[in-house]
Design a protein around this motif. Structure first.
Motif, PDB file in Angstrom:
ATOM      1  N   GLY A  11       4.635  99.321  76.374  1.00  0.00           N
ATOM      2  CA  GLY A  11       5.005 100.735  76.340  1.00  0.00           C
ATOM      3  C   GLY A  11       3.892 101.607  75.793  1.00  0.00           C
ATOM      4  N   THR A  15       1.830 104.450  77.905  1.00  0.00           N
ATOM      5  CA  THR A  15       1.785 105.840  77.446  1.00  0.00           C
ATOM      6  C   THR A  15       0.355 106.345  77.343  1.00  0.00           C
ATOM      7  OG1 THR A  15       3.829 105.480  76.188  1.00  0.00           O
ATOM      8  CG2 THR A  15       2.507 107.408  75.609  1.00  0.00           C
ATOM      9  N   ALA A  46       8.390 108.144  82.357  1.00  0.00           N
ATOM     10  CA  ALA A  46       9.814 108.066  82.675  1.00  0.00           C
ATOM     11  C   ALA A  46      10.047 107.359  84.010  1.00  0.00           C
ATOM     12  CB  ALA A  46      10.416 109.468  82.701  1.00  0.00           C
ATOM     13  N   LEU A  49       9.371 103.580  83.569  1.00  0.00           N
ATOM     14  CA  LEU A  49      10.468 102.902  82.857  1.00  0.00           C
ATOM     15  C   LEU A  49      11.653 102.665  83.797  1.00  0.00           C
ATOM     16  CD1 LEU A  49      10.515 104.741  79.390  1.00  0.00           C
ATOM     17  CD2 LEU A  49       9.399 102.584  79.990  1.00  0.00           C
ATOM     18  N   GLU A  50      11.955 103.663  84.609  1.00  0.00           N
ATOM     19  CA  GLU A  50      13.070 103.531  85.544  1.00  0.00           C
ATOM     20  C   GLU A  50      12.760 102.486  86.617  1.00  0.00           C
ATOM     21  OE1 GLU A  50      16.837 104.292  87.005  1.00  0.00           O
ATOM     22  OE2 GLU A  50      15.908 105.033  85.154  1.00  0.00           O
ATOM     23  N   PRO A  55      14.522  99.338  79.214  1.00  0.00           N
ATOM     24  CA  PRO A  55      15.438 100.200  78.449  1.00  0.00           C
ATOM     25  C   PRO A  55      14.661 101.140  77.533  1.00  0.00           C
ATOM     26  CG  PRO A  55      16.089  97.883  78.310  1.00  0.00           C
ATOM     27  CD  PRO A  55      14.719  97.914  78.916  1.00  0.00           C
ATOM     28  N   TYR A  56      15.209 102.340  77.327  1.00  0.00           N
ATOM     29  CA  TYR A  56      14.540 103.329  76.481  1.00  0.00           C
ATOM     30  C   TYR A  56      14.361 102.817  75.054  1.00  0.00           C
ATOM     31  CZ  TYR A  56      13.606 107.603  73.879  1.00  0.00           C
ATOM     32  OH  TYR A  56      13.044 108.536  73.050  1.00  0.00           O
ATOM     33  N   GLU A  57      15.346 102.078  74.539  1.00  0.00           N
ATOM     34  CA  GLU A  57      15.255 101.555  73.172  1.00  0.00           C
ATOM     35  C   GLU A  57      14.069 100.597  73.034  1.00  0.00           C
ATOM     36  OE1 GLU A  57      17.929 101.581  75.046  1.00  0.00           O
ATOM     37  OE2 GLU A  57      19.117 103.146  74.014  1.00  0.00           O
ATOM     38  N   GLU A  58      13.854  99.790  74.067  1.00  0.00           N
ATOM     39  CA  GLU A  58      12.716  98.855  74.043  1.00  0.00           C
ATOM     40  C   GLU A  58      11.395  99.622  74.077  1.00  0.00           C
ATOM     41  OE1 GLU A  58      10.733  95.597  77.085  1.00  0.00           O
ATOM     42  OE2 GLU A  58      12.929  95.727  76.982  1.00  0.00           O
ATOM     43  N   TYR A  59      11.337 100.645  74.918  1.00  0.00           N
ATOM     44  CA  TYR A  59      10.132 101.469  74.997  1.00  0.00           C
ATOM     45  C   TYR A  59       9.870 102.174  73.669  1.00  0.00           C
ATOM     46  CZ  TYR A  59       7.252 105.554  75.953  1.00  0.00           C
ATOM     47  OH  TYR A  59       6.281 106.525  75.888  1.00  0.00           O
ATOM     48  N   LEU A  60      10.919 102.722  73.057  1.00  0.00           N
ATOM     49  CA  LEU A  60      10.769 103.446  71.797  1.00  0.00           C
ATOM     50  C   LEU A  60      10.230 102.535  70.703  1.00  0.00           C
ATOM     51  CD1 LEU A  60      11.263 106.270  70.621  1.00  0.00           C
ATOM     52  CD2 LEU A  60      13.523 105.469  69.873  1.00  0.00           C
ATOM     53  N   ALA A 149      15.638 113.767  72.007  1.00  0.00           N
ATOM     54  CA  ALA A 149      14.950 113.514  73.277  1.00  0.00           C
ATOM     55  C   ALA A 149      15.022 114.750  74.174  1.00  0.00           C
ATOM     56  CB  ALA A 149      15.563 112.308  73.977  1.00  0.00           C
TER      57      ALA A 149
END
Length: 231
Positions: A11, A15, A46, A49-50, A55-60, A149
């Motif tokens: 991630g 970024t 975004a 990731l899709e 998952p957003y939690e994993e990316y965060l 977010a």
């Protein structure tokens, strides 16, 4: 491939690569406001990731180091105040009056529009930080109970719109003083507007940076009070 996609540093690498690529694209195309690196990088990340099913939690969790760096980045925003301190003091009456008027108008328009359209209190809280720079919007959003977010997205959209429409509008009303142009762009469209102001002149960029910081300080004090009315 699956192991690479879900690796702890993927991630972060995604970024950084998206932002560097967006920055280069922005430079080669003559720095158009609609292709601001932050906005383009956000869309690319975004989409990735899709597409990759991350998952957003994993990316965060993967980009937690960037979140930690938001604190020092926020503190560094004080540097423009030091550089433009004397000029700001010389015009302190106009600066304070502008901050007051723009702050009241920004909050009043946001609240009136959303309440008039029937938005719930949560959406109103989320939209309140839209006129401050992203690190401050994130911190303020957490403090007032907003959806952070979405608050950051609204901040970026506000910045792009201000940087795109702002110079055109200033030209229409014949504002030519670089200090006034820079200050207006910094208050309305924060970091993205400051980038646009720097393209006009160093003076406009300096005043835009200072306006961004002063507006962030003012909103940090005012928005929790406004937000308390909607809890």
């Amino acid at each position: 491939m699956n192991a690479v996609v879900h690796a702890p540093g993927f991630g972060l690498a995604l970024t950084v690569a998206a932002y560097l690529g967006a920055g280069e694209l922005h430079r080669r195309l003559g720095r158009p406001a609609l292709l601001a690196p932050v906005l383009v990088a956000m869309v690319v990340v975004a989409g990735a990731l899709e597409l990759l099913g991350i998952p957003y939690e994993e990316y965060l969790a993967s980009v937690s180091v960037l979140t930690l760096l938001l604190g020092p980045a926020t503190v560094a925003l004080a540097l423009p105040l030091l550089r433009s301190g004397r000029a700001l003091l010389a015009d302190r009456a106009a600066v304070l009056a502008t901050l007051l008027v723009t702050g009241v108008v920004s909050v009043a328009v946001t609240v009136a529009a959303l309440v008039g359209l029937g938005a719930d209190d949560g959406l109103v809280l989320t939209a309140l930080p839209r006129s401050v720079t992203t690190p401050v919007a994130l911190t303020l959003g957490e403090a007032i109970g907003a959806n952070t977010a979405l608050a950051v997205v609204l901040t970026l959209v506000s910045g792009v719109l201000g940087a795109t429409v702002g110079p055109w509008l200033l030209d229409r009303v014949r504002v030519v003083d670089p200090r006034a142009r820079g200050f207006a762009l910094g208050v309305v469209s924060h970091g993205i507007g400051t980038s646009r102001a720097l393209a006009e002149s160093d003076v406009a960029g300096g005043w835009s940076s200072a306006a961004m910081v002063l507006n962030a300080l003012a909103m940090t004090a005012a928005l929790p009070v406004v937000a308390a009315l909607f809890r």
